[in-house]
Design a protein around this motif. Structure first.
Motif, PDB file in Angstrom:
ATOM      1  N   UNK B   1       0.842  -1.195   0.000  1.00 10.53           N
ATOM      2  CA  UNK B   1       0.000   0.000   0.000  1.00 10.53           C
ATOM      3  C   UNK B   1       0.874   1.241   0.000  1.00 10.53           C
ATOM      4  N   UNK B   2       0.503   2.198  -0.838  1.00 11.67           N
ATOM      5  CA  UNK B   2       1.273   3.430  -0.880  1.00 11.67           C
ATOM      6  C   UNK B   2       1.103   4.182   0.418  1.00 11.67           C
ATOM      7  N   UNK B   3       2.205   4.597   1.015  1.00 13.00           N
ATOM      8  CA  UNK B   3       2.097   5.333   2.263  1.00 13.00           C
ATOM      9  C   UNK B   3       3.112   6.455   2.321  1.00 13.00           C
ATOM     10  N   UNK B   4       2.710   7.495   2.974  1.00 13.08           N
ATOM     11  CA  UNK B   4       3.596   8.602   3.300  1.00 13.08           C
ATOM     12  C   UNK B   4       3.510   8.799   4.799  1.00 13.08           C
ATOM     13  N   UNK B   5       4.660   8.795   5.447  1.00 13.41           N
ATOM     14  CA  UNK B   5       4.683   8.918   6.913  1.00 13.41           C
ATOM     15  C   UNK B   5       5.378  10.204   7.327  1.00 13.41           C
ATOM     16  N   UNK B   6       4.840  10.838   8.347  1.00 17.27           N
ATOM     17  CA  UNK B   6       5.427  12.060   8.857  1.00 17.27           C
ATOM     18  C   UNK B   6       5.765  11.931  10.333  1.00 17.27           C
ATOM     19  N   UNK B   7       6.827  12.600  10.724  1.00 16.42           N
ATOM     20  CA  UNK B   7       7.186  12.663  12.142  1.00 16.42           C
ATOM     21  C   UNK B   7       7.866  14.001  12.427  1.00 16.42           C
ATOM     22  N   UNK B   8       7.755  14.510  13.649  1.00 17.72           N
ATOM     23  CA  UNK B   8       6.875  14.010  14.696  1.00 17.72           C
ATOM     24  C   UNK B   8       5.418  14.381  14.416  1.00 17.72           C
ATOM     25  N   UNK B   9       4.499  13.847  15.233  1.00 21.09           N
ATOM     26  CA  UNK B   9       3.090  14.243  15.091  1.00 21.09           C
ATOM     27  C   UNK B   9       2.910  15.692  15.471  1.00 21.09           C
ATOM     28  N   UNK B  10       3.620  16.104  16.518  1.00 26.33           N
ATOM     29  CA  UNK B  10       3.565  17.499  16.938  1.00 26.33           C
ATOM     30  C   UNK B  10       4.955  17.953  17.344  1.00 26.33           C
ATOM     31  N   UNK B  11       5.185  19.248  17.206  1.00 22.03           N
ATOM     32  CA  UNK B  11       6.509  19.819  17.447  1.00 22.03           C
ATOM     33  C   UNK B  11       6.328  21.225  17.977  1.00 22.03           C
ATOM     34  N   UNK B  12       7.045  21.537  19.049  1.00 21.99           N
ATOM     35  CA  UNK B  12       7.037  22.890  19.597  1.00 21.99           C
ATOM     36  C   UNK B  12       8.450  23.434  19.572  1.00 21.99           C
ATOM     37  N   UNK B  13       8.612  24.617  19.015  1.00 27.49           N
ATOM     38  CA  UNK B  13       9.910  25.281  18.996  1.00 27.49           C
ATOM     39  C   UNK B  13       9.727  26.701  19.488  1.00 27.49           C
ATOM     40  N   UNK B  14      10.849  27.315  19.902  1.00 30.09           N
ATOM     41  CA  UNK B  14      10.820  28.715  20.306  1.00 30.09           C
ATOM     42  C   UNK B  14      10.982  29.605  19.077  1.00 30.09           C
ATOM     43  N   UNK B  25       8.605   7.914   2.509  1.00 30.79           N
ATOM     44  CA  UNK B  25       7.630   7.291   1.613  1.00 30.79           C
ATOM     45  C   UNK B  25       8.129   5.917   1.197  1.00 30.79           C
ATOM     46  N   UNK B  26       7.249   5.137   0.606  1.00 28.46           N
ATOM     47  CA  UNK B  26       7.594   3.754   0.261  1.00 28.46           C
ATOM     48  C   UNK B  26       7.703   3.523  -1.242  1.00 28.46           C
ATOM     49  N   UNK B  27       6.887   4.214  -2.006  1.00 25.60           N
ATOM     50  CA  UNK B  27       6.800   3.920  -3.437  1.00 25.60           C
ATOM     51  C   UNK B  27       7.920   4.632  -4.202  1.00 25.60           C
ATOM     52  N   UNK B 101      -2.249  12.288  -5.472  1.00 25.34           N
ATOM     53  CA  UNK B 101      -1.480  12.733  -4.312  1.00 25.34           C
ATOM     54  C   UNK B 101      -1.797  11.857  -3.110  1.00 25.34           C
ATOM     55  N   UNK B 102      -0.751  11.367  -2.458  1.00 23.97           N
ATOM     56  CA  UNK B 102      -0.889  10.622  -1.213  1.00 23.97           C
ATOM     57  C   UNK B 102      -0.375  11.515  -0.095  1.00 23.97           C
ATOM     58  N   UNK B 103      -1.228  11.760   0.909  1.00 28.84           N
ATOM     59  CA  UNK B 103      -0.876  12.671   1.986  1.00 28.84           C
ATOM     60  C   UNK B 103      -0.416  11.917   3.226  1.00 28.84           C
ATOM     61  N   UNK B 104       0.553  12.495   3.929  1.00 27.24           N
ATOM     62  CA  UNK B 104       0.885  12.027   5.264  1.00 27.24           C
ATOM     63  C   UNK B 104      -0.145  12.559   6.254  1.00 27.24           C
TER      64      UNK B 104
END
Lengths: 112, 113
Positions: B1-14, B25-27, B101-104
């Motif tokens: 299955x085509x997949x796009x993965x993102x990390x982190x789920x959330x991010x806090x910066x100053x 991505x895999x494909x 388009x495949x979205x993360x």
């Protein structure tokens, strides 16, 4: 420039009800799309229309119908609303298939 | 299955720091990678994109770094501002018939002042 208009902004329906979401674009784009965005999730493609007389199913088409009334408008019908499909529905358009997509502000669906 | 993965789920910066958002991505046929920025209550807006023939794309404070061999890319936001607080989506597609388009699932960025 152009704009994508989605109506209504908020849609509330009863479980089992048939509901229609509308999308208009004035970019003069050939291709239009409907996506579903669940809370905290990515976008999943429901239906798309490459040109005015075309209609293609996406990954999430079950439970939905779509209609490309004219080049500038693309409607999505939820055939029988279910509580588990409460989400934001996003319409997009691109000059042609495979080109940059421009998104509307979305319709938030609530099912009671 | 085509997949796009993102990390982190959330991010806090100053404010003023560099935020780094990751995507994989895999494909191996994917060759176009746009990043979208979404503010609450709005639709996603195209921020910056890269094709697989490049390893870097810069637009002001936003830079994409692309590693084709590892099938990874990252979005760097330098001198982060509170107005950059949004959810960022990485997407991927091929060309022609595989241009869907495949979205993360997105990274929610918060920039604190």
């Amino acid at each position: 420039g152009g704009i994508i208009t989605q109506t209504p902004k908020f849609l509330i329906g009863q479980e089992g009800q048939k509901l229609t979401l509308k999308c208009q674009q004035n970019f003069n784009h050939d291709t239009m799309y409907w996506y579903r965005q669940d809370s905290g999730k990515g976008l999943r493609l429901i239906y798309y229309s490459i040109t005015e007389n075309d209609l293609q199913k996406g990954d999430l088409s079950e439970g939905y119908d779509a209609s490309r009334e004219k080049k500038s408008s693309f409607s999505l019908t939820v055939t029988s609303a279910q509580k588990n499909e409460m989400a934001v529905f996003l319409c997009a358009s691109s000059i042609n298939w495979g080109y940059e997509q421009y998104f509307g502000p979305g319709t938030r669906l609530t099912v009671l | 299955q085509q997949q796009v993965r993102q990390s982190p789920q959330s991010l806090t910066v100053w404010e003023g720091e560099t935020a780094i958002l990751n995507c994989s991505y895999e494909d191996s046929t994917f060759n176009y990678f746009p990043w979208y920025q979404q503010f609450p209550g709005e639709g996603p807006a195209l921020l910056i994109s890269i094709s697989s023939v490049s390893d870097k794309k810069e637009d002001g404070r936003f830079t994409i770094f692309f590693n084709k061999r590892e099938k990874k890319l990252s979005l760097h936001i330098t001198d982060s501002q509170p107005g950059d607080s949004a959810t960022y989506f990485c997407a991927a597609s091929g060309r022609g018939g595989s241009a869907k388009l495949i979205f993360g699932e997105g990274t929610k960025l918060t920039v604190s002042s």
